[in-house]
Motif scaffolding. Sequence first.
Motif, PDB file in Angstrom:
ATOM      1  N   PHE A  58       2.247   4.686   3.662  1.00  0.00           N
ATOM      2  CA  PHE A  58       1.898   4.823   2.241  1.00  0.00           C
ATOM      3  C   PHE A  58       0.422   4.570   1.961  1.00  0.00           C
ATOM      4  CE2 PHE A  58       6.378   3.893   2.515  1.00  0.00           C
ATOM      5  CZ  PHE A  58       6.906   4.875   1.695  1.00  0.00           C
ATOM      6  N   ARG A  59      -0.102   3.485   2.558  1.00  0.00           N
ATOM      7  CA  ARG A  59      -1.428   3.031   2.137  1.00  0.00           C
ATOM      8  C   ARG A  59      -2.521   3.262   3.164  1.00  0.00           C
ATOM      9  NH1 ARG A  59       2.554   0.247   0.382  1.00  0.00           N
ATOM     10  NH2 ARG A  59       2.796   0.147  -1.878  1.00  0.00           N
ATOM     11  N   THR A 116       3.990  -3.303   8.581  1.00  0.00           N
ATOM     12  CA  THR A 116       3.992  -3.344   7.110  1.00  0.00           C
ATOM     13  C   THR A 116       2.686  -3.965   6.623  1.00  0.00           C
ATOM     14  OG1 THR A 116       5.119  -4.169   5.133  1.00  0.00           O
ATOM     15  CG2 THR A 116       5.388  -5.480   7.141  1.00  0.00           C
ATOM     16  N   SER A 117       2.158  -3.412   5.529  1.00  0.00           N
ATOM     17  CA  SER A 117       0.862  -3.856   5.021  1.00  0.00           C
ATOM     18  C   SER A 117       0.954  -5.189   4.291  1.00  0.00           C
ATOM     19  CB  SER A 117       0.272  -2.796   4.083  1.00  0.00           C
ATOM     20  OG  SER A 117       1.156  -2.587   2.990  1.00  0.00           O
ATOM     21  N   GLU A 174      -0.482   0.076  18.505  1.00  0.00           N
ATOM     22  CA  GLU A 174       0.563   0.999  18.066  1.00  0.00           C
ATOM     23  C   GLU A 174       1.936   0.356  18.291  1.00  0.00           C
ATOM     24  OE1 GLU A 174      -0.012   3.944  16.740  1.00  0.00           O
ATOM     25  OE2 GLU A 174      -1.879   4.751  17.557  1.00  0.00           O
TER      26      GLU A 174
END
Length: 235
Positions: free
Chosen positions: A20-21, A176-177, A218
């Motif tokens: 998303f970000r 996750t951010s 990764e």
Amino acid sequence: MNIFVLTGAGVSAESGLGTFRDKDGLWSRFDPMKLATPEAFAHDPDQVHAFYNMRRQNLLSAEPNAAHRALARLEAGLAERGGSLFLCTQNIDDLHERAGAKRVLHMHGELLKARCTACGDTMLWHEDLSVAAPFPSCRHSGGLRPHVVWFGEMPLEMDAIYDALLGANLFVAIGTSGSVYPAAGFVSEARGHGIRTCEINLEPSDNARQFDERRYGEASEVVPVWVEQVLSQKI
Ligand code: OAD
């Protein structure tokens, strides 16, 4: 050992599903306020359906990657050793399940399910959704929505999540951010209860400093190495 793993979009990034970000992430190309809120759905359901139809089509052609498979091995391996994995994901894809995970809690819902706003029931749904589609069980027309959590809505099964989190020996956030609550608050909740915490991400997240241990790279490379270390009891 009881491990609570929280996954985010980063675990599915190498399967071709956008985050998303990140640069070129979904929210840099689409406005979440026009596509992922109850108000947006009330205002323009066709536009919201088109966004999730596109994402559903992408998901149907995606495959799990080595990180999903490693987490499925972790679930089985911990169970064999008398422990457990509680796998909680913010992702609405089904890649953990397709990699072999038996129990996955989707706190932001599931893209491959539709929900009828009239009767509240959900059912598996792989086709495009539209305003006109009738819900097969109650035959109500015009009330179908994706079974996902939108901004402003309460994530699913929070009581079960906090019970599992506080019963864990280790909390691990993967891909996750750390910018969307309540999931972003799990690390401080765990720390407050003396639970060890670990972050696995491409780069330090917004919450990085709150974690006891940090592993960067990764997910398809870092997660399998971490899982093998846990199962060979090097951790
Ligand atoms: P974000 O897009 O906010 O964050 C993805 C994280 O994954 C970033 O920290 C990246 O650095 C990391 N990442 C990217 N590629 C990776 C890789 N190959 N390996 C490991 N890490 C990688 O996604 P989430 O944190 O999942 O909610 O977003 C949380 C929620 O915000 C979503 O569930 C969604 C979104 O708005 C709703 O739609 C309600």
